[in-house]
Design a protein around this motif. Structure first.
Motif: not given
Ligand SMILES: C[S@@+](CC[C@H](N)C(=O)[O-])C[C@H]1O[C@@H](n2cnc3c(N)ncnc32)[C@H](O)[C@@H]1O
Length: 226
Positions: A90-117
């Motif tokens: 949630e706090a990551l801001d590398l100032g870089e961009t990537f061809d692909v960003v991978l968010l696996a392992s069902f992390l998008v289902h975070a219990g806290d809606t604000e964390v998911r955002r």
């Protein structure tokens, strides 16, 4: 430990209840095949929540460059061959961009809606123009078909023991991983998302579904929204 998350068993347990030793034992499944079929050869992948590198390793072997992010230093210590960054996603801001960003392992289902955002904004912020975000969602019957169990190729019996609503749309899920010589448990919060709710969450982060990659719609390729 994150509130609502916990774990038991030998070795270090991460703030979301995962066991480092367990993830070091679990073999990879079809994740690298699904990913490789959806992105250009040789792409630079930002892998969010990499753990010990269960998926990182086969991606490197296929010629992708990987930057692996996890909030657990003990998980990252076991990743080899990739650049590693220890941070909450949630706090990551590398100032870089990537061809692909991978968010696996069902992390998008975070219990806290604000964390998911914030997770999804991290994905959007780190994606190059013309790039994509690959997301792994829960299967549609994830919370309905409980208890259930399957035996992993490593010989581990994986049980989803229970999924109980805890208010405000979140569920508390208990999982058990049993090897002949050791057992781990994980309790975590998960927020079920229908296809429509998932697509709304993407839109909020400036993303849209490009296509569902698997018939069960668990793997999604998202691009910048128009
Ligand atoms: C279930 S494990 C899966 C690891 C890896 N993706 C795999 O498939 O083997 C989830 C990993 O994500 C990390 N994680 C979970 N939530 C996180 C967050 N908000 N920020 C950073 N890391 C997180 C945990 O530390 C753990 O290593």
């Amino acid at each position: 430990m994150r509130e609502g998350y916990g774990g038991t068993g030998p070795g270090v347990i991460t703030p979301d209840g995962c066991a480092v030793e367990l993830y070091s034992r679990l073999p990879v499944g079809d994740e690298p095949d699904v990913i490789a079929a959806a992105v250009p050869a040789g792409a630079h992948i930002l892998e969010l929540g990499s753990g010990v590198g269960r998926v990182t390793r086969p991606l490197l072997e296929r010629g992708f460059a990987v930057t692996a992010v996890d909030e657990s230093p003990q998980m990252l210590e076991r990743v080899s061959g990739a650049r590693t960054i220890c941070s909450p996603i949630e706090a990551l801001d590398l100032g870089e961009t990537f061809d692909v960003v991978l968010l696996a392992s069902f992390l998008v289902h975070a219990g806290d809606t604000e964390v998911r955002r914030r997770l999804l904004r991290t994905c959007a912020r780190h994606m190059v123009d013309g790039g994509c975000v690959l997301i792994q969602r829960e299967g549609e019957d994830f919370h309905a078909r409980v208890p259930r169990e399957r035996v992993d190729p490593s010989g581990c019996t994986i049980r989803i023991v229970s999924s109980e609503p805890v208010g405000d749309g979140a569920h508390s899920v208990c999982a058990e991983y049993e090897f002949p010589d050791a057992t781990w448990t994980q309790t975590f919060l998960s927020r079920p998302l229908s296809k429509e709710q998932f697509e709304e969450a993407l839109e909020e982060a400036g993303l849209r579904v490009d296509r569902y990659l698997t018939e069960d719609r668990m793997w999604v390729r998202a691009v910048r929204g128009s």
